[in-house]
Design an enzyme around this catalytic site. Structure first.
Site, PDB file in Angstrom:
ATOM      1  N   PHE A  52       0.807  -1.214   0.000  1.00 27.66           N
ATOM      2  CA  PHE A  52       0.000   0.000   0.000  1.00 27.66           C
ATOM      3  C   PHE A  52       0.847   1.273   0.000  1.00 27.66           C
ATOM      4  O   PHE A  52       0.435   2.297  -0.549  1.00 27.66           O
ATOM      5  CB  PHE A  52      -0.938   0.002   1.215  1.00 27.66           C
ATOM      6  CG  PHE A  52      -2.079  -0.965   1.077  1.00 27.66           C
ATOM      7  CD1 PHE A  52      -3.088  -0.731   0.148  1.00 27.66           C
ATOM      8  CD2 PHE A  52      -2.148  -2.104   1.855  1.00 27.66           C
ATOM      9  CE1 PHE A  52      -4.140  -1.622   0.002  1.00 27.66           C
ATOM     10  CE2 PHE A  52      -3.202  -2.996   1.722  1.00 27.66           C
ATOM     11  CZ  PHE A  52      -4.204  -2.760   0.798  1.00 27.66           C
ATOM     12  N   GLU A  74      15.023  -2.017   2.863  1.00 27.18           N
ATOM     13  CA  GLU A  74      15.176  -3.031   1.814  1.00 27.18           C
ATOM     14  C   GLU A  74      16.632  -3.469   1.693  1.00 27.18           C
ATOM     15  O   GLU A  74      17.539  -2.734   2.058  1.00 27.18           O
ATOM     16  CB  GLU A  74      14.683  -2.466   0.467  1.00 27.18           C
ATOM     17  CG  GLU A  74      13.206  -2.070   0.460  1.00 27.18           C
ATOM     18  CD  GLU A  74      12.248  -3.245   0.656  1.00 27.18           C
ATOM     19  OE1 GLU A  74      12.671  -4.408   0.483  1.00 27.18           O
ATOM     20  OE2 GLU A  74      11.071  -2.988   0.990  1.00 27.18           O
ATOM     21  N   ASP A 110      16.134   1.825   9.018  1.00 26.75           N
ATOM     22  CA  ASP A 110      15.111   1.454   9.993  1.00 26.75           C
ATOM     23  C   ASP A 110      14.281   2.669  10.426  1.00 26.75           C
ATOM     24  O   ASP A 110      14.738   3.508  11.198  1.00 26.75           O
ATOM     25  CB  ASP A 110      15.801   0.819  11.209  1.00 26.75           C
ATOM     26  CG  ASP A 110      14.802   0.358  12.251  1.00 26.75           C
ATOM     27  OD1 ASP A 110      13.576   0.422  11.982  1.00 26.75           O
ATOM     28  OD2 ASP A 110      15.245  -0.071  13.337  1.00 26.75           O
ATOM     29  N   ALA A 139       4.929  -2.269   7.696  1.00 27.64           N
ATOM     30  CA  ALA A 139       4.529  -3.593   8.163  1.00 27.64           C
ATOM     31  C   ALA A 139       5.827  -4.326   8.471  1.00 27.64           C
ATOM     32  O   ALA A 139       6.665  -4.501   7.590  1.00 27.64           O
ATOM     33  CB  ALA A 139       3.731  -4.336   7.099  1.00 27.64           C
ATOM     34  N   TYR A 234      -7.291 -12.485  13.563  1.00 22.47           N
ATOM     35  CA  TYR A 234      -6.856 -11.162  13.116  1.00 22.47           C
ATOM     36  C   TYR A 234      -7.355 -10.049  14.040  1.00 22.47           C
ATOM     37  O   TYR A 234      -6.666  -9.614  14.949  1.00 22.47           O
ATOM     38  CB  TYR A 234      -7.230 -10.887  11.643  1.00 22.47           C
ATOM     39  CG  TYR A 234      -6.471  -9.679  11.137  1.00 22.47           C
ATOM     40  CD1 TYR A 234      -5.271  -9.818  10.451  1.00 22.47           C
ATOM     41  CD2 TYR A 234      -6.911  -8.384  11.440  1.00 22.47           C
ATOM     42  CE1 TYR A 234      -4.533  -8.713  10.082  1.00 22.47           C
ATOM     43  CE2 TYR A 234      -6.180  -7.267  11.064  1.00 22.47           C
ATOM     44  CZ  TYR A 234      -4.993  -7.436  10.383  1.00 22.47           C
ATOM     45  OH  TYR A 234      -4.256  -6.342  10.035  1.00 22.47           O
ATOM     46  N   THR A 274       0.189  -9.324   0.012  1.00 18.26           N
ATOM     47  CA  THR A 274       1.451  -8.591   0.146  1.00 18.26           C
ATOM     48  C   THR A 274       2.392  -9.498   0.940  1.00 18.26           C
ATOM     49  O   THR A 274       1.983 -10.549   1.431  1.00 18.26           O
ATOM     50  CB  THR A 274       1.294  -7.257   0.917  1.00 18.26           C
ATOM     51  OG1 THR A 274       0.899  -7.559   2.268  1.00 18.26           O
ATOM     52  CG2 THR A 274       0.261  -6.341   0.284  1.00 18.26           C
TER      53      THR A 274
END
Ligand code: NAD
Ligand code: NA
Length: 396
Positions: A52, A74, A110, A139, A234, A274
């Protein structure tokens, strides 16, 4: 080198630069095809490289010609080893933004740390002065707390009782029953620390104090609710507690932003494939049934359709942003439609290894999963030699 998918559990260890680039180009073309959005012009996206967050960045840049700063965590490539997909996505985004004459810079590190917050604030000060939209789309399974140095780990567990239900291994299509033991109090606290609103609030407080939020600036974070089927694991489980905390934090932040007439909102988004959601038990089976039904009804959306609709029809449509009774924006409205949910519930009862190929959209799930890593993307020549070791323009 020739890059092929190498699966391990819920993740793929490799990523394809051209496939990721094509995905980003497809998202850009989609946003352009929907027309201009009279939205924010200077935008910070925290969690900007996949899912998103990436689609939010694309919607802002190519819908509203916004200058964007993206923050993400990443893995860079090295000779013979591919980068993580978010790296290649961001390379592609930076390239396309540059080509379109749009300001775009990225910070890889981070986001939970004070150091990356300061680096981001310094970059805004130097290049943009202020931003008028902050998207918070992190996330992560872990968070090192910037004050205590303690590393917290989130868990996906029910609260109060053992959860037993069906789940599918989306690689093999085998439907089994799983049982997940209830969380401990520590599990709950750790999950709230990682995925709750504390870090979002820290970002907004530090940005406000530094004067890098413009008058009327807005911030949005993303949440999920989902149906009764997944509730125990959830929304009423550990991750749900974190989402409760995130949603409550919107009100705390909104209060603090009053001094600049700012706004803090949560958008509840649709369940989508995702990297984050494929790791949640039960969700892949739910998604494969949901996809089948939403596609049949012609109301299926991916991340880019969701975020384009959020920007065009909720945030910047020239009128007040519609929210539910808890103040949340709902772009999960089509997922939660009664006709959709009653059909999913019916299929859920029928779902077995044998029936799933007919009643669920496992191929759609798998393709989306491969697409996350730049594989199975139409128009990409996977037999061609490709350079994995690409550097990122605009990386600060
Ligand atoms: P994602 O895994 O695709 O994206 C996560 C992003 O966070 C990436 O850009 C990653 O680089 C970044 N990130 C992770 N750890 C980081 C760190 N320590 N520092 C900096 N960046 C870091 O996830 P997503 O599914 O797009 O999730 C984004 C938000 O949307 C989450 O709050 C999630 O709960 C919510 N959401 C997801 C779904 C779904 O079905 N996927 C549905 C509704 C809401
Ligand atoms: Na994201």
């Amino acid at each position: 080198m020739i890059i092929e998918p190498r699966m391990r559990g819920f993740i793929c260890l490799t990523a394809h630069p051209q496939g990721c680039e094509q995905n980003v180009i497809n998202q850009i073309n989609y946003v352009k095809s929907k027309g201009a959005i009279n939205g924010a012009k200077k935008v910070l996206v925290i969690g900007a490289s996949t899912g998103f967050g990436l689609s939010s960045r694309v919607s802002a840049a190519f819908g509203s010609n916004a200058a964007t700063i993206g923050v993400f965590f990443e893995k860079a490539p090295s000779p013979g080893k591919t980068a993580s997909p978010g790296w290649y996505n961001s390379v592609a985004f930076q390239k396309q933004a540059q080509k379109a004459g749009l300001y775009a810079k990225s910070i890889n590190g981070d986001a939970f740390s004070n150091e990356i917050k300061k680096k981001t604030i310094d970059l805004i000060k130097a290049d943009l002065g202020q931003v008028d939209l902050v998207i918070y789309s992190l996330a992560s399974p872990v968070r090192t707390h910037p004050t205590t140095g303690v590393m917290h780990r989130s868990v996906l567990k029910p609260i109060g009782q053992t959860f037993s239900n069906k789940t599918v291994d989306f690689h093999t299509g085998v439907v089994t029953n799983i049982s997940i033991d209830p969380a401990t109090e520590d599990d709950i606290a750790n999950t709230v620390t990682v995925m709750g609103g504390e870090d979002w609030q820290m970002w907004m407080e530090q940005m406000l104090a530094a004067g890098v939020l413009s008058e009327g600036a807005m911030t949005i974070a993303y949440s999920y609710i989902g149906p009764g089927l997944t509730e125990a694991v959830y929304r009423k489980g550990t991750i749900g507690r974190a989402k409760d905390h995130l949603e409550a934090t919107a009100f705390t932040i909104a209060d603090k932003l009053k001094s600049i007439n700012g706004k803090a909102l949560v958008s509840v988004n649709k369940a989508l494939v995702t990297q984050a959601s494929s790791a949640i038990p039960v969700i892949p089976l739910y998604i494969s049934l949901l996809y089948k039904i939403m596609k049949a009804k012609g109301i299926h959306e991916g991340c880019i359709e969701q975020m384009q609709r959020l920007f065009a029809d909720r945030l910047y449509h020239g009128d007040a942003t519609p929210t539910d009774d808890k103040g949340r924006i709902r772009v999960d409205d089509w997922e939660m439609r009664d006709d959709v949910q009653s059909e999913v519930a019916k299929l859920w009862e029928q779902a077995t290894t044998e029936t799933l190929p007919a009643i669920g959209d496992l191929p759609g799930y798998k393709t989306d999963f491969l697409n996350l890593f730049g594989f199975a993307v139409a128009g990409v020549d996977y037999a061609a030699d490709t350079d994995e070791n690409v550097s990122m323009p605009g990386l600060v």
